[in-house]
Design an enzyme around this catalytic site. Sequence first.
Site, PDB file in Angstrom:
ATOM      1  N   SER A   1      36.409  42.549  40.252  1.00  0.00           N
ATOM      2  CA  SER A   1      35.100  41.934  40.070  1.00  0.00           C
ATOM      3  C   SER A   1      35.025  40.753  41.029  1.00  0.00           C
ATOM      4  O   SER A   1      36.021  40.368  41.659  1.00  0.00           O
ATOM      5  CB  SER A   1      34.935  41.446  38.631  1.00  0.00           C
ATOM      6  OG  SER A   1      35.829  40.371  38.381  1.00  0.00           O
ATOM      7  N   LYS A   2      33.848  40.130  41.146  1.00  0.00           N
ATOM      8  CA  LYS A   2      33.720  38.971  42.031  1.00  0.00           C
ATOM      9  C   LYS A   2      34.646  37.847  41.600  1.00  0.00           C
ATOM     10  O   LYS A   2      35.230  37.145  42.409  1.00  0.00           O
ATOM     11  CB  LYS A   2      32.274  38.492  42.070  1.00  0.00           C
ATOM     12  CG  LYS A   2      31.379  39.393  42.901  1.00  0.00           C
ATOM     13  CD  LYS A   2      30.035  38.754  43.144  1.00  0.00           C
ATOM     14  CE  LYS A   2      29.211  39.613  44.098  1.00  0.00           C
ATOM     15  NZ  LYS A   2      27.912  38.988  44.420  1.00  0.00           N
ATOM     16  N   ARG A   3      34.781  37.672  40.304  1.00  0.00           N
ATOM     17  CA  ARG A   3      35.642  36.594  39.806  1.00  0.00           C
ATOM     18  C   ARG A   3      37.089  36.820  40.223  1.00  0.00           C
ATOM     19  O   ARG A   3      37.857  35.883  40.412  1.00  0.00           O
ATOM     20  CB  ARG A   3      35.540  36.531  38.271  1.00  0.00           C
ATOM     21  CG  ARG A   3      36.410  35.455  37.624  1.00  0.00           C
ATOM     22  CD  ARG A   3      36.226  35.464  36.116  1.00  0.00           C
ATOM     23  NE  ARG A   3      36.561  36.751  35.534  1.00  0.00           N
ATOM     24  CZ  ARG A   3      37.808  37.134  35.250  1.00  0.00           C
ATOM     25  NH1 ARG A   3      38.824  36.343  35.517  1.00  0.00           N
ATOM     26  NH2 ARG A   3      38.036  38.312  34.706  1.00  0.00           N
TER      27      ARG A   3
END
Length: 472
Positions: A240-242
């Site tokens: 994910s982006k995180r």
Amino acid sequence: MTVRTRFAPSPTGDLHIGGARTALFCWLYARRNGGSFVLRIEDTDRERSTQASVATILEGLSWLGLDWDEGPIYQSERFDRYREEIRRLLAQGDAYYCYCSRERLEALREAQRARGEKPRYDGRCRSGVGRSERGDAPPVVRFRNPLSREVVVEDAIKGRIAFANAELDDFVIARADGTPTYNFTVVVDDIDLEISHVIRGDDHVNNTPRQINVLRALGGTEPVYAHVPMILAADGRRMSKREGAQGVEAFRDLGYLPDAIVNYLARLGWSHGDQEVFSRDELIGLFDIADVNRAAAVFDFEKLTWLNQHYIQRADAASLRGPLRRELERLALDPAEGPDLATVIEVQRDRARTLVDMAAKSEFAFRDPGAYDEGAAKKHLRPVALEPLLAVRERLAALEAWEAEPLHAAVAETAEALDLKLGRLAQPLRVALTGTAMSPSIEKTLLLAGRARSLARIDAACDHVRRRAALS
């Protein structure tokens, strides 16, 4: 063979970390072998491609120091060349017009799925039938894929991969509006640019047999293919982006250095013994695409941050001035209203994991704290601290040179004169100067705060202690 690699992003978004690693591997392999690194922008998708994405990709590559030898070459400027080669394939009989309507193709796919088959074109128009089905609507152009034998790929990373031609359908190489499609344009480009090594993500593996068949029909020389495994999150899922699946500029904004990113990405799926830290020259001298691991790599933010701190500690201060200035300005701080940035860097480089961290920890050197940390003030700015603070202020005010050594001596001598352990004076003084109980050594904290700010903040802390005493 002259080595020529290419990085060919689609400008439909940011330069994400997986794309940056692919670009790095292409760049390293070209540099290692004295070859050329070509940048190609695959912008034939007119609806999704944007100039803003192009600018972001170019900026990201430049920030990482991945300089290209040729390009950027834009596919959108090569449409005449693609049409020329489509006409050649039609003339050779290696392509044909397809008049099947969208409705027929949708019904065909639905029926195939219902039978548990892989959806694929059934070749209805290979022999010219079906022309009447589209009426006056312009046809698409399909590649006439071989029906027998195999396409064998000796992948430099994955090894031998075989694809049965019978499993490949006649894919579209030109849409009804005349625009060419991906699996056709990349082959024409790779032939024209004389690309020797196609290094790309393994999400392109299934495109490879189709592209090889087109390449053979066009009489091109087959390049070496190397499909780089994907990057996963720590739990084995797609990131994910995180977890890291974000644009390169996001890592810059988080305070990471380009050398740290390059070092980390090089080690993400490639290794040389147990060595973790590599200069760029070392990477160029050691990297070989054949040494890339076949298994997916796992992105580890902690490892990246450890590497980043390593590079901050060893970087030339001059190289960090500009990036640190940028981070201070993002905090609405004026770098001119504080100590020289080289001094800040030397004081904070062993304490900061990122440049964002360094800027935040140095805020007190450029702006007075808005308030004291409640816990720190309650513990250290008590009435008992008033006399030590007043005494150390007097010594500090009398100093001729505001430098680390005399500053340390002034604090130590004050503590000794008052028969105090150094920490009993240093902690109240630290809270007075920064608003918190955490900062560099006390002499370095004084040095960064500067004479005028330090004396004024000690005065303010003494007033705070007096007010607190009056209320008790």
